[in-house]
Enzyme design. Structure first.
Site, PDB file in Angstrom:
ATOM      1  N   ASP A  63       0.832  -1.213   0.000  1.00  0.00           N
ATOM      2  CA  ASP A  63       0.000   0.000   0.000  1.00  0.00           C
ATOM      3  C   ASP A  63       0.862   1.256   0.000  1.00  0.00           C
ATOM      4  O   ASP A  63       1.771   1.372   0.820  1.00  0.00           O
ATOM      5  CB  ASP A  63      -0.870   0.044   1.268  1.00  0.00           C
ATOM      6  CG  ASP A  63      -2.149  -0.743   1.072  1.00  0.00           C
ATOM      7  OD1 ASP A  63      -2.378  -1.225  -0.048  1.00  0.00           O
ATOM      8  OD2 ASP A  63      -2.892  -0.874   2.069  1.00  0.00           O
ATOM      9  N   TYR A 149       0.143 -18.146 -12.716  1.00  0.00           N
ATOM     10  CA  TYR A 149       0.888 -17.076 -13.397  1.00  0.00           C
ATOM     11  C   TYR A 149       0.235 -16.741 -14.742  1.00  0.00           C
ATOM     12  O   TYR A 149      -0.032 -15.570 -15.041  1.00  0.00           O
ATOM     13  CB  TYR A 149       2.341 -17.546 -13.597  1.00  0.00           C
ATOM     14  CG  TYR A 149       3.130 -16.750 -14.603  1.00  0.00           C
ATOM     15  CD1 TYR A 149       3.689 -15.517 -14.266  1.00  0.00           C
ATOM     16  CD2 TYR A 149       3.341 -17.240 -15.902  1.00  0.00           C
ATOM     17  CE1 TYR A 149       4.413 -14.789 -15.206  1.00  0.00           C
ATOM     18  CE2 TYR A 149       4.072 -16.523 -16.827  1.00  0.00           C
ATOM     19  CZ  TYR A 149       4.606 -15.296 -16.486  1.00  0.00           C
ATOM     20  OH  TYR A 149       5.324 -14.577 -17.406  1.00  0.00           O
ATOM     21  N   LYS A 153      -1.602 -13.267 -16.180  1.00  0.00           N
ATOM     22  CA  LYS A 153      -1.203 -12.527 -17.387  1.00  0.00           C
ATOM     23  C   LYS A 153      -2.402 -12.355 -18.334  1.00  0.00           C
ATOM     24  O   LYS A 153      -2.524 -11.321 -19.002  1.00  0.00           O
ATOM     25  CB  LYS A 153      -0.048 -13.234 -18.093  1.00  0.00           C
ATOM     26  CG  LYS A 153       1.284 -13.163 -17.331  1.00  0.00           C
ATOM     27  CD  LYS A 153       1.794 -11.737 -17.176  1.00  0.00           C
ATOM     28  CE  LYS A 153       3.262 -11.686 -16.751  1.00  0.00           C
ATOM     29  NZ  LYS A 153       3.761 -10.327 -16.538  1.00  0.00           N
TER      30      LYS A 153
HETATM   31  N1  LIG Z   1      11.870 -14.948 -18.738  1.00  0.00           N
HETATM   32  C1  LIG Z   1      10.933 -15.482 -19.508  1.00  0.00           C
HETATM   33  O1  LIG Z   1      11.115 -16.558 -20.102  1.00  0.00           O
HETATM   34  C2  LIG Z   1       9.601 -14.778 -19.676  1.00  0.00           C
HETATM   35  C3  LIG Z   1       8.661 -15.377 -20.520  1.00  0.00           C
HETATM   36  C4  LIG Z   1       7.431 -14.754 -20.695  1.00  0.00           C
HETATM   37  C5  LIG Z   1       7.147 -13.552 -20.059  1.00  0.00           C
HETATM   38  N2  LIG Z   1       8.081 -12.998 -19.224  1.00  0.00           N
HETATM   39  C6  LIG Z   1       7.719 -11.745 -18.545  1.00  0.00           C
HETATM   40  O2  LIG Z   1       8.740 -10.777 -18.726  1.00  0.00           O
HETATM   41  C7  LIG Z   1       8.785  -9.919 -17.584  1.00  0.00           C
HETATM   42  C8  LIG Z   1      10.223  -9.842 -17.069  1.00  0.00           C
HETATM   43  O3  LIG Z   1      10.602 -11.140 -16.690  1.00  0.00           O
HETATM   44  P1  LIG Z   1      12.119 -11.536 -16.409  1.00  0.00           P
HETATM   45  O4  LIG Z   1      12.276 -12.902 -16.955  1.00  0.00           O
HETATM   46  O5  LIG Z   1      13.043 -10.464 -16.791  1.00  0.00           O
HETATM   47  O6  LIG Z   1      12.041 -11.691 -14.813  1.00  0.00           O
HETATM   48  P2  LIG Z   1      12.984 -11.172 -13.629  1.00  0.00           P
HETATM   49  O7  LIG Z   1      14.412 -11.273 -14.019  1.00  0.00           O
HETATM   50  O8  LIG Z   1      12.518 -11.911 -12.423  1.00  0.00           O
HETATM   51  O9  LIG Z   1      12.589  -9.632 -13.505  1.00  0.00           O
HETATM   52  C9  LIG Z   1      11.453  -9.207 -12.825  1.00  0.00           C
HETATM   53  C10 LIG Z   1      11.697  -7.817 -12.282  1.00  0.00           C
HETATM   54  O10 LIG Z   1      10.544  -7.360 -11.573  1.00  0.00           O
HETATM   55  C11 LIG Z   1      10.910  -6.950 -10.258  1.00  0.00           C
HETATM   56  N3  LIG Z   1       9.773  -7.167  -9.373  1.00  0.00           N
HETATM   57  C12 LIG Z   1       9.117  -8.335  -9.167  1.00  0.00           C
HETATM   58  N4  LIG Z   1       8.129  -8.152  -8.268  1.00  0.00           N
HETATM   59  C13 LIG Z   1       8.162  -6.845  -7.912  1.00  0.00           C
HETATM   60  C14 LIG Z   1       7.404  -6.050  -7.026  1.00  0.00           C
HETATM   61  N5  LIG Z   1       6.421  -6.582  -6.288  1.00  0.00           N
HETATM   62  N6  LIG Z   1       7.707  -4.751  -6.886  1.00  0.00           N
HETATM   63  C15 LIG Z   1       8.709  -4.207  -7.614  1.00  0.00           C
HETATM   64  N7  LIG Z   1       9.472  -4.902  -8.478  1.00  0.00           N
HETATM   65  C16 LIG Z   1       9.192  -6.215  -8.621  1.00  0.00           C
HETATM   66  C17 LIG Z   1      12.146  -7.787  -9.952  1.00  0.00           C
HETATM   67  O11 LIG Z   1      13.041  -7.231  -9.041  1.00  0.00           O
HETATM   68  P3  LIG Z   1      13.026  -7.379  -7.454  1.00  0.00           P
HETATM   69  O12 LIG Z   1      13.035  -8.847  -7.151  1.00  0.00           O
HETATM   70  O13 LIG Z   1      14.282  -6.668  -7.069  1.00  0.00           O
HETATM   71  O14 LIG Z   1      11.806  -6.691  -7.009  1.00  0.00           O
HETATM   72  C18 LIG Z   1      12.845  -7.752 -11.313  1.00  0.00           C
HETATM   73  O15 LIG Z   1      13.512  -6.526 -11.478  1.00  0.00           O
HETATM   74  C19 LIG Z   1       7.785 -10.464 -16.574  1.00  0.00           C
HETATM   75  O16 LIG Z   1       6.578  -9.752 -16.667  1.00  0.00           O
HETATM   76  C20 LIG Z   1       7.568 -11.903 -17.035  1.00  0.00           C
HETATM   77  O17 LIG Z   1       6.309 -12.395 -16.688  1.00  0.00           O
HETATM   78  C21 LIG Z   1       9.290 -13.579 -19.010  1.00  0.00           C
END
Ligand SMILES: NC(=O)c1ccc[n+]([C@@H]2O[C@H](COP(=O)([O-])OP(=O)(O)OC[C@H]3O[C@@H](n4cnc5c(N)ncnc54)[C@H](OP(=O)(O)O)[C@@H]3O)[C@@H](O)[C@H]2O)c1
Length: 251
Positions: A63, A149, A153
């Site tokens: 919040d 998840y 989405k």
């Molecule tokens: N990697 C894949 O294969 C893939 C496939 C399909 C879609 N995606 C999508 O692409 C996007 C990026 O994914 P990614 O693979 O780069 O994942 P990632 O490396 O885990 O990055 C996620 C980012 O979001 C931040 N985050 C998560 N929860 C948060 C919160 N409550 N408040 C603020 N920051 C938050 C994390 O940092 P902190 O932990 O420091 O907060 C991190 O910077 C996501 O939306 C994911 O669903 C990824």
């Protein structure tokens, strides 16, 4: 990246790791004013040591935090040109095993909190502002262990359409991402769960033959968002960044 993006103010939620981090670097190197958001302060400090950008450690599910991070961006930049929500929670759990609390938690992170950030940003959006929400190519193609998840989405994508309907003067886009290796996406996946679900992913044709890297996806996403932002008379409303090859069939 188009030079005109230099000097534009960009807030990236989920920039402490993975794809969002690489987009933040690409935008900052192109001369944009970037505010990087994530929960882990150490990661944000590392990022700021690498490129010239502002950062704010915040958990968007708490919040008051969406409002605080937007206030930080406004105080640093005066207004917002591009808002990108890249952050997501991605727990690996079977739909029959997920608790109501955990299920709600995924929706809180992936749907409600990004909407709260967008709400907080509304009064501070500059003319022609672009708001992007990162989704997943798994929408419509649920896979074992990632159903909560994927459901979140799907809800996010519907929400983006709703934002567009209620605010036709603003620009909202869904950015679907496909398999990307080397991010923190799977950092909480347990070895047991991976072993259990991997076989099903292979059987269902859900494993991409090739995976993209965070740099490839992050840089391409920044470039496409820059094009979308800089050409307001053409709606780049939804796009996908995915590895070459066929998509898995529908479940
Ligand atoms: N990697 C894949 O294969 C893939 C496939 C399909 C879609 N995606 C999508 O692409 C996007 C990026 O994914 P990614 O693979 O780069 O994942 P990632 O490396 O885990 O990055 C996620 C980012 O979001 C931040 N985050 C998560 N929860 C948060 C919160 N409550 N408040 C603020 N920051 C938050 C994390 O940092 P902190 O932990 O420091 O907060 C991190 O910077 C996501 O939306 C994911 O669903 C990824």
């Amino acid at each position: 990246m188009e030079a005109a993006i230099a000097g534009k103010s960009i807030v990236i939620v989920g920039a402490s790791a993975g794809i969002g981090r690489e987009s933040a670097i690409a935008f900052a190197r192109a001369g944009a004013k970037v505010m990087a958001i994530g929960r882990r302060e150490d990661k944000l400090r590392e990022l700021a040591a690498e490129v010239d950008l502002e950062w704010c450690a915040a958990d968007i599910t708490v919040d008051g935090e969406p409002q605080r991070l937007i206030a930080e961006a406004v105080s640093a930049f005066g207004g917002i040109d591009i808002l990108l929500n890249v952050a997501a929670a991605s727990p690996m759990v079977a739909i029959a095993d997920v608790s109501p609390e955990a299920f709600l938690g995924v929706f809180a992170s992936n749907v409600v909190a990004p909407s709260e950030v967008c709400k907080a940003a509304l009064p501070h959006l500059n003319e022609n502002a672009f708001i992007g929400f990162v989704s997943s190519e798994t929408v419509g193609r649920p896979r074992h262990g990632l159903v909560p998840y994927g459901a979140s989405k799907a809800a996010l994508e519907e929400m983006v359409i709703g934002w567009r309907v209620e605010h036709p003067n603003l620009r909202f886009s869904t950015i679907r991402v496909g398999a990307t290796i080397g991010t923190d996406f799977g950092r909480d996946f347990g070895a047991e769960e991976i072993g259990r679900f991997l076989e099903e992913w292979i059987r269902g044709g859900h494993l991409a033959a090739e995976m993209m890297t965070p740099v490839e996806v992050g840089v391409d996403m920044a470039e496409l968002v820059a094009v979308a932002y800089l050409h307001p008379t053409v709606g780049l409303t939804d796009f996908a960044l995915r590895p070459p090859g066929p998509l898995a069939t529908m479940g």
